[in-house]
Design an enzyme around this catalytic site. Structure first.
Site, mmCIF file in Angstrom:
data_model
loop_
_atom_site.group_PDB
_atom_site.id
_atom_site.type_symbol
_atom_site.label_atom_id
_atom_site.label_comp_id
_atom_site.label_asym_id
_atom_site.label_seq_id
_atom_site.Cartn_x
_atom_site.Cartn_y
_atom_site.Cartn_z
ATOM 1 N N CYS A 1 0.633 -1.119 -0.015
ATOM 2 C CA CYS A 1 -0.280 -0.034 0.486
ATOM 3 C C CYS A 1 1.201 1.204 -0.266
ATOM 4 C CB CYS A 1 -0.791 -0.014 1.111
ATOM 5 S SG CYS A 1 -2.089 -1.385 1.480
ATOM 6 N N ARG B 1 2.114 1.662 -6.212
ATOM 7 C CA ARG B 1 2.411 0.445 -4.882
ATOM 8 C C ARG B 1 0.785 -0.179 -4.373
ATOM 9 N NH1 ARG B 1 6.036 1.845 -1.895
ATOM 10 N NH2 ARG B 1 5.590 0.536 0.170
ATOM 11 N N TRP C 1 -3.330 -2.253 -1.083
ATOM 12 C CA TRP C 1 -3.099 -3.095 -2.222
ATOM 13 C C TRP C 1 -4.089 -4.276 -1.272
ATOM 14 C CZ3 TRP C 1 -0.980 -8.453 -1.555
ATOM 15 C CH2 TRP C 1 -1.236 -9.024 -2.864
ATOM 16 N N ASN D 1 0.068 0.560 6.449
ATOM 17 C CA ASN D 1 0.652 -0.280 5.310
ATOM 18 C C ASN D 1 1.298 -1.777 5.566
ATOM 19 O OD1 ASN D 1 1.431 -1.421 2.141
ATOM 20 N ND2 ASN D 1 3.723 -0.099 2.859
ATOM 21 N N GLY D 2 0.347 -3.274 5.054
ATOM 22 C CA GLY D 2 1.354 -4.431 6.018
ATOM 23 C C GLY D 2 0.522 -5.178 6.411
ATOM 24 N N GLU E 1 12.170 -13.535 -18.675
ATOM 25 C CA GLU E 1 12.591 -12.558 -18.511
ATOM 26 C C GLU E 1 10.130 -11.836 -19.359
ATOM 27 O OE1 GLU E 1 11.610 -8.334 -16.759
ATOM 28 O OE2 GLU E 1 11.623 -11.034 -15.980
ATOM 29 N N LYS F 1 7.643 -10.791 -18.137
ATOM 30 C CA LYS F 1 6.649 -8.911 -18.795
ATOM 31 C C LYS F 1 5.636 -9.337 -19.624
ATOM 32 C CE LYS F 1 8.419 -6.993 -16.855
ATOM 33 N NZ LYS F 1 9.581 -7.668 -16.269
ATOM 34 N N GLU G 1 2.218 -10.023 -17.073
ATOM 35 C CA GLU G 1 2.229 -8.841 -16.181
ATOM 36 C C GLU G 1 1.291 -8.234 -16.495
ATOM 37 O OE1 GLU G 1 6.556 -8.357 -15.077
ATOM 38 O OE2 GLU G 1 5.304 -7.225 -13.349
ATOM 39 N N HIS H 1 10.748 -32.018 -23.278
ATOM 40 C CA HIS H 1 10.558 -32.890 -22.516
ATOM 41 C C HIS H 1 9.120 -32.351 -21.262
ATOM 42 C CE1 HIS H 1 15.314 -34.136 -22.615
ATOM 43 N NE2 HIS H 1 14.621 -33.072 -22.670
ATOM 44 N N LYS I 1 4.218 -2.297 -7.034
ATOM 45 C CA LYS I 1 5.798 -2.068 -7.544
ATOM 46 C C LYS I 1 6.864 -2.629 -6.638
ATOM 47 C CE LYS I 1 8.596 -0.707 -9.707
ATOM 48 N NZ LYS I 1 8.896 -1.369 -11.389
HETATM 49 C C1 AGP Z 1 8.500 -7.092 -12.504
HETATM 50 O O1 AGP Z 1 8.334 -6.971 -13.502
HETATM 51 C C2 AGP Z 1 7.098 -7.268 -10.705
HETATM 52 N N1 AGP Z 1 7.902 -6.665 -10.901
HETATM 53 C C3 AGP Z 1 8.417 -7.897 -10.315
HETATM 54 O O2 AGP Z 1 8.418 -9.746 -10.806
HETATM 55 C C4 AGP Z 1 9.431 -7.466 -9.458
HETATM 56 O O3 AGP Z 1 10.563 -7.717 -10.571
HETATM 57 C C5 AGP Z 1 9.182 -8.292 -7.790
HETATM 58 O O4 AGP Z 1 8.595 -8.164 -7.271
HETATM 59 C C6 AGP Z 1 10.980 -8.255 -7.249
HETATM 60 O O5 AGP Z 1 11.009 -6.196 -7.069
HETATM 61 P P1 AGP Z 1 12.029 -5.642 -6.255
HETATM 62 O O6 AGP Z 1 13.274 -5.934 -7.109
HETATM 63 O O7 AGP Z 1 11.719 -4.227 -5.843
HETATM 64 O O8 AGP Z 1 12.398 -6.797 -5.255
#
Ligand code: AGP
Length: 611
Positions: free
Chosen positions: A2, A27, A74, A100-101, A484, A488, A491, A507, A606
């Site tokens: 959050c 966030r 969040w 937040n938490g 990766e 992407k 996500e 496999h 994020k």
């Molecule tokens: C990647 O696009 C994501 N936002 C997520 O997987 C991110 O890489 C992961 O949460 C790690 O975040 P950090 O690098 O801030 O620790």
């Protein structure tokens, strides 16, 4: 997770809080709310959905007052809704709180408070905290700051909280344990933020609250104490970020801007560190520990998500150059597996935000076992950066788009610098080292050239925008890039995608191949090229629709593939920095064409500050 903002001063708080919430929306964007004190009365507005829903509500009922708090959520406990939105208010209506938490023992506390007659309005763990503070305050007749402190001694879990009170309009209380919180120091005014984004336009002077600290802020000043009531002197730091850096700068999305910023971000990551004229690499942040790293028996890299993918590239880089064994760990597994760490091990964690809870826990686990723990972070002053023994900042600038792009390439180039530094005068000759240093320095321009394919990739995305599955395949240094690329796409476009080492396809995943399955191959003319071409033929033989990323000038794959994207040539160890760019652009354009919220994809945030 959050986002929290706060303000106390002489200016109207509403606008400051709302601008701050918009800057923190990456966030969490399930709901938003503010509480502002005016004339000894608490005024609150909260709405399910994005911050602009709240803005609409406030447009028709603005709130006056010069002290207030705000929150963008969040959801962890209780679905996104108006009643689960923060702030939550005490039953006597006197104070409001944002959090937040996660309060882990909220079940026990909730039961106890219910028995004491408190009626819960929401499903959240946070509301428990509000009534706990109220309970402590009433039982002992305490002032709010002290009641907050004492209540927090009963809490198990993580929190960043902020509290305002109608009966004390010259007060803003905040505390943290596990979730980040910064104080912005202004002239006769103070700001609160979960990170620097909402503070930059108001002040560059910040204080980082550490775990187990609580701050009492009044217009005349602030005082920090530990939860155990020990006064703390806090250092005021200067923020690096500029307002321009946290704006879109004319791009449609932050992700697009951050993809296009990669050449500059890579130059900034290498500035003063990669010195081709002197054939040198200088990593000031690791200076005192470089010998330990060079002499390490084993390097364990722990991270999450995209940072875990760069960690995998790091494994290839360090083993290739320094011949030091590397193990890559999901931080969330590492922390609970009671890992076997020995003398001679070095733990390296990677985190863009520097706040990811699982990665932070990996740091603390390494330190608990007395093993040196180094970090690679982007956010200056973040918790992981402050708690690791030493490390390297990416200097990639703020990354606002939830899908990480420029942080990935900056992490890879920093890992390459570390690997070369470990190998210098050991497993690498002067000539080989100098060669590699020059290759590093040439990368930003090659990324610029690769970005010129944007238009071509946008056209391609139009073909694949309706796909429901994708497969990404690569070998060696580019196996992590396949992972990766898949992440992407998942996500931001919500298309199911998987990445695999190309050879692994036979496999199992090959069973998925048909003419509706786009298969993206990273097929560069490197040590694994011939093998990758065989894999492409296996897919083509089953009518799969092949997209290949290969080198400039290579026409060998045209017959086999639906699309061939050609990128500049470079040394094999640096190719992930170029091969990932078309994959970032492909996912971006497909997501835009599918009308997805590219910068704030559903269900994501994020920085993941809860487990
Ligand atoms: C990647 O696009 C994501 N936002 C997520 O997987 C991110 O890489 C992961 O949460 C790690 O975040 P950090 O690098 O801030 O620790």
């Amino acid at each position: 997770m959050c986002g929290i903002v706060g303000y106390i001063g002489e200016k109207q708080a509403e606008n400051i809080l709302m601008t701050g919430l918009k800057r923190l929306e990456y966030r969490g964007y399930d709901s938003a709310g503010v509480a502002i004190v005016n004339n000894d009365t608490l005024h609150m507005q909260k709405r399910e959905g994005k911050v602009n829903e709240l803005e609409t509500a406030l447009d028709s009922a603005p709130i006056e007052g010069t002290v207030g708090i705000g929150h963008t959520r969040w959801a962890t406990h209780g679905p996104p809704s108006d009643r689960n939105a923060h702030p939550h208010v005490s039953s006597d209506g006197d104070f409001a709180l944002v959090h937040n938490g996660i309060i882990e023992n909220y079940g026990v506390l909730r039961k106890r408070l219910k028995e004491k007659g408190y009626t819960f309005q929401s499903d959240t763990d946070t509301e428990v905290l509000v009534y706990l503070i109220e309970e402590v305050q009433n039982e002992a007749g305490l002032a709010l700051p002290e009641a907050v402190r004492q209540a927090l001694t009963q809490v198990i879990g993580t929190y960043g909280i902020a509290v305002v009170s109608a009966s004390d309009p010259d007060l803003l209380v905040a505390a943290r344990k596990g979730s980040p919180l910064l104080i912005g120091v202004g002239d006769g005014e103070y700001f609160l933020g979960s990170d620097a984004a909402p503070l930059v336009e108001h002040t560059r002077q910040v204080v980082y609250l550490s775990d187990g600290e609580i701050v009492t802020i009044r217009r005349g000043g602030y005082q920090v104490r530990t939860i155990e009531n020990v006064p703390m002197e806090k250092e005021v730091h200067e923020l690096e970020w500029t307002l321009g850096e946290i704006e879109k700068g004319g791009y449609e999305h932050f992700m697009q801007k951050e993809i296009m910023e990669q050449p500059t971000a890579l130059e900034d990551a290498m500035r003063g560190r990669v010195l081709p004229d002197d054939n040198k690499i200088v990593l000031g942040g690791l200076h005192d520990v470089m010998d330990d790293l060079r002499d390490a028996d084993r390097v364990i890299i722990a991270a999450c998500g995209t940072s875990w993918h760069s960690a995998l590239v790091g494994e290839y880089l360090i083993e290739h150059f320094a011949r030091t064994p590397v193990e890559v760990e999901y931080a969330s597994e590492f922390r609970y597996r009671n890992p076997i760490l020995r003398d001679g091990d070095v733990v390296l964690v990677i985190s863009q935000s520097g706040e990811t809870a699982d990665t932070l826990a990996a740091v603390r686990e390494a330190q608990r076992q007395g093993v040196m723990c180094l970090g690679i972070c982007n956010v200056v002053g973040s918790t992981i950066a402050r708690e690791t023994d030493a490390g390297v900042y990416l200097h990639a600038g703020p990354e606002i788009g939830v899908a990480s792009t420029k942080a990935f390439t900056a992490q890879v180039i920093v890992l390459a610098m570390i690997a070369l530094k470990m190998a210098e005068d050991r497993t690498l000759s002067h000539a080989e080292f100098a060669d590699a240093v020059h290759a590093l320095a040439s990368i930003p321009d090659k990324v610029r050239t690769t970005l010129e394919m944007d238009g071509q990739i946008e056209k391609m995305a139009n073909i694949y925008r309706y796909s429901s599955n994708f497969l990404y395949l690569g070998r060696g240094f580019n196996f992590p890039v396949a992972l990766e690329g898949a992440l992407k796409l998942k996500e931001i476009s919500y298309i199911h995608a998987e990445g695999y080492p190309a050879a692994e396809m036979k496999h199992g995943p090959i069973a998925l191949i048909d003419r509706f399955m786009p298969v993206v191959f990273i097929a560069l003319k490197d040590s694994t090229y011939d093998k990758v071409v065989s894999n492409i033929e296996e897919v083509a033989a089953r009518d799969g629709s092949v997209i290949a990323i290969t080198d400039e000038g290579n026409g060998e794959l045209d017959e086999l593939c639906e699309y061939v994207l050609r990128i500049p040539q470079t040394q094999e160890f640096l190719s992930p920095l170029l091969a990932v760019v078309p994959l970032q652009l492909l996912s971006y354009h497909i997501a835009v064409m599918r009308g997805c919220d590219v910068d704030q994809p559903r269900n994501l945030a994020k920085s993941v500050t809860v487990e």
